[in-house]
Design an enzyme around this catalytic site. Structure first.
Site, PDB file in Angstrom:
ATOM      1  N   LYS A  58      33.928  31.317  44.411  1.00  0.00           N
ATOM      2  CA  LYS A  58      34.530  31.521  45.735  1.00  0.00           C
ATOM      3  C   LYS A  58      35.081  30.267  46.447  1.00  0.00           C
ATOM      4  O   LYS A  58      36.263  29.992  46.315  1.00  0.00           O
ATOM      5  CB  LYS A  58      33.548  32.293  46.598  1.00  0.00           C
ATOM      6  CG  LYS A  58      33.441  33.779  46.137  1.00  0.00           C
ATOM      7  CD  LYS A  58      32.711  34.600  47.130  1.00  0.00           C
ATOM      8  CE  LYS A  58      32.556  36.049  46.718  1.00  0.00           C
ATOM      9  NZ  LYS A  58      33.767  36.842  46.897  1.00  0.00           N
ATOM     10  N   ASP A 112      22.917  33.279  40.734  1.00  0.00           N
ATOM     11  CA  ASP A 112      24.319  33.532  41.045  1.00  0.00           C
ATOM     12  C   ASP A 112      24.528  33.127  42.506  1.00  0.00           C
ATOM     13  O   ASP A 112      24.141  33.858  43.427  1.00  0.00           O
ATOM     14  CB  ASP A 112      24.627  35.021  40.814  1.00  0.00           C
ATOM     15  CG  ASP A 112      26.034  35.412  41.260  1.00  0.00           C
ATOM     16  OD1 ASP A 112      26.676  34.630  41.980  1.00  0.00           O
ATOM     17  OD2 ASP A 112      26.472  36.521  40.901  1.00  0.00           O
ATOM     18  N   PHE A 158      25.136  42.258  42.728  1.00  0.00           N
ATOM     19  CA  PHE A 158      26.567  42.294  42.398  1.00  0.00           C
ATOM     20  C   PHE A 158      26.885  41.000  41.658  1.00  0.00           C
ATOM     21  O   PHE A 158      26.766  39.915  42.217  1.00  0.00           O
ATOM     22  CB  PHE A 158      27.440  42.391  43.652  1.00  0.00           C
ATOM     23  CG  PHE A 158      28.908  42.493  43.327  1.00  0.00           C
ATOM     24  CD1 PHE A 158      29.533  43.731  43.210  1.00  0.00           C
ATOM     25  CD2 PHE A 158      29.670  41.355  43.092  1.00  0.00           C
ATOM     26  CE1 PHE A 158      30.883  43.819  42.879  1.00  0.00           C
ATOM     27  CE2 PHE A 158      31.018  41.439  42.758  1.00  0.00           C
ATOM     28  CZ  PHE A 158      31.627  42.680  42.654  1.00  0.00           C
TER      29      PHE A 158
HETATM   30  C1  LIG Z   1      27.394  37.117  44.060  1.00  0.00           C
HETATM   31  C2  LIG Z   1      28.710  37.375  43.394  1.00  0.00           C
HETATM   32  N1  LIG Z   1      28.797  37.237  42.063  1.00  0.00           N
HETATM   33  C3  LIG Z   1      29.952  37.443  41.414  1.00  0.00           C
HETATM   34  C4  LIG Z   1      31.087  37.807  42.073  1.00  0.00           C
HETATM   35  C5  LIG Z   1      32.374  38.038  41.326  1.00  0.00           C
HETATM   36  O1  LIG Z   1      33.278  37.048  41.656  1.00  0.00           O
HETATM   37  P1  LIG Z   1      34.849  37.260  41.356  1.00  0.00           P
HETATM   38  O2  LIG Z   1      35.326  38.303  42.308  1.00  0.00           O
HETATM   39  O3  LIG Z   1      35.439  35.905  41.613  1.00  0.00           O
HETATM   40  O4  LIG Z   1      34.959  37.668  39.938  1.00  0.00           O
HETATM   41  C6  LIG Z   1      31.041  37.982  43.467  1.00  0.00           C
HETATM   42  C7  LIG Z   1      32.227  38.430  44.212  1.00  0.00           C
HETATM   43  O5  LIG Z   1      32.154  38.938  45.298  1.00  0.00           O
HETATM   44  C8  LIG Z   1      29.828  37.750  44.135  1.00  0.00           C
HETATM   45  O6  LIG Z   1      29.715  37.908  45.462  1.00  0.00           O
END
Ligand SMILES: Cc1ncc(COP(=O)(O)O)c(C=O)c1O
Length: 418
Positions: A277, A248, A163
């Site tokens: 986050k 990520d 994700f």
């Molecule tokens: C691993 C990861 N990458 C990217 C994102 C996307 O972040 P945002 O919701 O701030 O766009 C999330 C959100 O849950 C995430 O857990």
């Protein structure tokens, strides 16, 4: 019944991988709520009631009911609620500049970049406003670098269960059919491969691949800690083929695994790292850290954002990053996290209602009998906030300041519910 418990391994029963990947259960918060009359767009499935305040590791609703929070605003509220230091930082930042635009330099952003660079593998930092935006920027930076290596070098490869966000580039790198299908055609040049080194070796053509992106601990995909040996093999392969490795760490970074960066747990360094986050205590902010080599290919005008790294949000991030880098906090997260995982395993054996336990630090997933939504709903009624990560996985991401007693209380509520 077989309990497949893998405290630190991503190798789980493949049926769970398949089901959580294909389930498309929807939102992280899976509580069934009656449709509310609201002018807000109906894209979230929200829990009933309304939260009006928070205290420590508790959220409090309009009726005064207290909920022990093992969601933390989906891994955002690392310092919990009402933290006096964070409050002081907010007040002091409010006396300063809020925004100037990136046409002008301001000290808080410079200081934050210096701190992140000093504490990581990276040489440069770029700030934006969310996780998806950080990954979109990372893809652009990777492509910019790759084009200096060859005209055809452009592909981004992501892993099964990933994700990375819901914008067009990141959606194409997100392995959740229900999120993807309504928005096809997705951005081209982005593919998903199995979490298997042989498949990856086939997918990574050194002439066409620009970057591989992975979450060291997959969050939304079911809290799967990637096998460190696998991650090291991916690092070796990407290095050998001159392909950028992006980590990520939007969900698993900044202390959640028990080290400031999750990559420290895996014995490898990425070329690009994305954060978001918890970085600014609940204010919207994302960050991209990168090596000098990549940074050197980025020229003025290649990328930009109006708000990213503004003085107000960066002041708060300076405070939060300082707290999350505290070795004592990290040691506690690490020790309590190991203890928490052991308790979950014991609960699995006692109740027979948990099929797998995965995670590290303050980031855990349990595959439950029945649906995750059912457990999330029951826990909510019992005053414990949890969320799902796929159809069968309940995710537990308490604030990093939660004490062992608070963790124990949440676990006892969870056991009752199970
Ligand atoms: C691993 C990861 N990458 C990217 C994102 C996307 O972040 P945002 O919701 O701030 O766009 C999330 C959100 O849950 C995430 O857990």
């Amino acid at each position: 019944m077989t309990i497949s418990i893998h405290p630190t391994s991503g190798a789980v029963d493949p049926t769970f991988v398949a089901s959580s990947t294909l389930a498309g259960a929807g939102e992280a918060q899976a509580i069934d709520a009656p449709a509310a009359t609201s002018a807000l767009l109906g894209n979230y499935k929200r829990a009933p009631g309304e939260f009006v305040s928070g205290e420590g590791v508790y959220l409090i609703d309009a009726n005064g009911k207290r909920y022990l929070d093992f969601v933390s605003g989906i891994a955002v509220n690392a310092l919990g609620y009402g933290d006096p230091g964070l409050r002081a930082a907010l007040h002091s930042a409010a006396d300063g500049l809020i925004h100037t635009s990136n046409l002008y330099a301001t000290a808080p952003g410079e200081q934050l970049a210096a701190t992140l660079v000093e504490k990581s593998f990276a040489s440069k930092a770029f700030f934006c406003n969310s996780g998806a935006e950080a990954n979109e920027g990372a893809f652009k930076f990777a492509r910019r670098w790759a084009r200096t290596r060859g005209e055809a070098k452009h592909e981004i490869v992501a892993l099964r269960g990933a994700f990375h966000g819901r914008l067009f580039g990141t959606l194409a790198a997100t392995d959740r059919p229900s999120y993807r299908i309504p928005f096809r055609p997705l951005a081209p040049g982005i593919t998903i491969v199995e979490r298997d080194i042989e498949d990856i070796a086939i997918a990574l053509n050194d002439e066409t691949a620009a970057a591989l992106i992975l979450e060291p601990v997959q969050g939304e995909g079911g809290v799967r800690v990637l096998d460190p040996g696998f991650v090291r093999e991916v690092r070796a392969l990407t290095k050998e083929r001159d392909i950028i490795l992006i980590f990520d760490e939007i969900q698993c970074g900044l202390g959640r695994t028990g080290t400031l960066f999750a990559y420290e747990q895996f014995g490898v360094e990425p070329d690009i790292l994305t954060l978001a986050k918890p970085i600014a205590g609940g204010l919207p902010m994302g960050a991209i850290l990168m090596t000098d080599d990549i940074a050197a290919t980025i020229k003025p005008g290649d990328h930009g954002t109006t708000f990213g790294g503004g003085p107000f949000v960066a002041s708060i991030a300076n405070y939060v990053v300082g707290r999350l880098a505290d070795p004592e906090l990290l040691r506690t997260v690490s020790d309590n996290g190991a203890w928490f995982g052991k308790q979950l395993t014991d609960i699995a054996h006692r109740t027979g209602r948990i099929r797998a336990v995965r995670g590290m630090g303050y980031m855990w997933g349990i595959d439950v009998m029945g649906t995750a939504a059912h457990v999330v709903n029951e826990a909510f009624a019992a005053g414990l906030l949890t969320c799902s990560a796929g159809e069968y996985t309940v995710r537990l991401v308490p604030p990093l300041v939660a004490t062992r007693d608070e963790l124990a209380l949440g676990l006892s509520k969870l056991e009752e519910v199970l």
